[in-house]
Design a protein around this motif. Structure first.
Motif, mmCIF file in Angstrom:
data_model
loop_
_atom_site.group_PDB
_atom_site.id
_atom_site.type_symbol
_atom_site.label_atom_id
_atom_site.label_comp_id
_atom_site.label_asym_id
_atom_site.label_seq_id
_atom_site.Cartn_x
_atom_site.Cartn_y
_atom_site.Cartn_z
ATOM 1 N N VAL A 196 0.920 -1.155 0.070
ATOM 2 C CA VAL A 196 0.005 0.151 -0.002
ATOM 3 C C VAL A 196 0.929 1.238 -0.048
ATOM 4 C CG1 VAL A 196 -1.773 1.323 1.200
ATOM 5 C CG2 VAL A 196 -1.755 -1.267 1.407
ATOM 6 N N SER A 197 0.434 2.198 -0.636
ATOM 7 C CA SER A 197 1.335 3.577 -0.840
ATOM 8 C C SER A 197 0.346 4.643 -0.816
ATOM 9 C CB SER A 197 2.271 3.430 -1.998
ATOM 10 O OG SER A 197 1.597 3.704 -3.113
ATOM 11 N N SER A 198 0.824 5.884 -0.499
ATOM 12 C CA SER A 198 -0.110 6.869 -0.369
ATOM 13 C C SER A 198 1.092 8.287 -0.850
ATOM 14 C CB SER A 198 -0.797 7.321 0.760
ATOM 15 O OG SER A 198 -1.588 8.359 0.722
ATOM 16 N N GLY A 199 0.406 9.241 -1.517
ATOM 17 C CA GLY A 199 0.958 10.526 -1.397
ATOM 18 C C GLY A 199 0.465 11.709 -2.375
ATOM 19 N N VAL A 200 1.295 12.591 -2.968
ATOM 20 C CA VAL A 200 0.779 13.440 -3.738
ATOM 21 C C VAL A 200 1.491 13.746 -5.126
ATOM 22 C CG1 VAL A 200 2.247 15.250 -2.585
ATOM 23 C CG2 VAL A 200 0.156 15.830 -3.412
ATOM 24 N N GLU A 201 0.783 13.876 -5.999
ATOM 25 C CA GLU A 201 1.360 14.436 -7.581
ATOM 26 C C GLU A 201 1.162 15.968 -7.931
ATOM 27 O OE1 GLU A 201 0.275 12.032 -10.892
ATOM 28 O OE2 GLU A 201 0.263 10.142 -9.669
ATOM 29 N N LEU A 202 2.212 16.473 -8.448
ATOM 30 C CA LEU A 202 2.042 17.493 -9.254
ATOM 31 C C LEU A 202 2.093 17.488 -10.797
ATOM 32 C CD1 LEU A 202 1.668 20.599 -8.731
ATOM 33 C CD2 LEU A 202 4.036 20.739 -8.658
#
Length: 187
Positions: free
Chosen positions: A143-149
């Motif tokens: 499982v992973s999580s994060g933010v993209e621009l």
């Protein structure tokens, strides 16, 4: 120009592969009658979960290799193969990434526009690639999580993506990276 609207995106994939036909083996490239190149390998920014390196989520199993390094046998899950089994098997026992015969992947993201050419996306991904001797359970799920621009340039048909994230659930030996640059859509 008007700024676009926010949206939720979801992607769910599953796969299962098995041999079909006369069962002819390609000894050096076959795991349980399925060519290694046709088995499932997930991970990465385009075939997630994001944050995990491309094609790095795959079962690892003990296999036997002959003197020239060719695969000659499949011994099984390292959690259940005893030292006696390894000694009796013949050949050289090696821990090997074998590719899965089943896989599942779930990805979600909330995308918020910043201006006409940029947006930010918050993501949550989960997936796994399973071997024949595994049941579908939480034990090996990644499982992973994060933010993209994301930047949408008028001269380029797909977005440029700066991805920052972290693994929420990983196994020892998994290869991950917190920052990735990518070109193309997430799913």
């Amino acid at each position: 120009k008007a700024i676009g609207r926010s949206y939720l995106g979801f992607n769910v994939e599953a796969g299962w592969i098995q041999d079909y036909g006369d069962g002819t083996k390609i000894a050096s490239a076959t795991i349980e009658e399925v060519p290694r190149s046709e088995r499932f390998w997930i991970g990465g920014d385009t075939f997630g979960p994001r944050v995990f390196e491309s094609r790095s989520i795959t079962p690892r199993r003990f296999v036997r290799l002959d003197a020239s390094g060719q695969l000659i046998g499949y011994l099984g899950d390292p959690r259940f193969v005893s030292a006696d089994d390894l000694l009796e098997a013949g050949g050289v026992p090696v821990l090997y990434e074998v590719g899965g015969d089943r896989m599942f992947l779930a990805q979600s993201e909330l995308v918020l526009p910043l201006n006409e050419t940029a947006e930010v996306a918050f993501f949550f991904d989960a997936g796994d690639s399973l071997a024949e001797d595994q049941s579908l359970d939480y034990e090996t799920l990644r499982v992973s999580s994060g933010v993209e621009l994301r930047f949408h340039l008028p001269i380029f048909p797909v977005p440029l993506r700066l991805i920052y994230g972290f693994p929420i659930r990983k196994l020892s030996g998994d290869r991950t990276g917190n920052f990735t640059f990518s070109i193309g859509r997430s799913f």
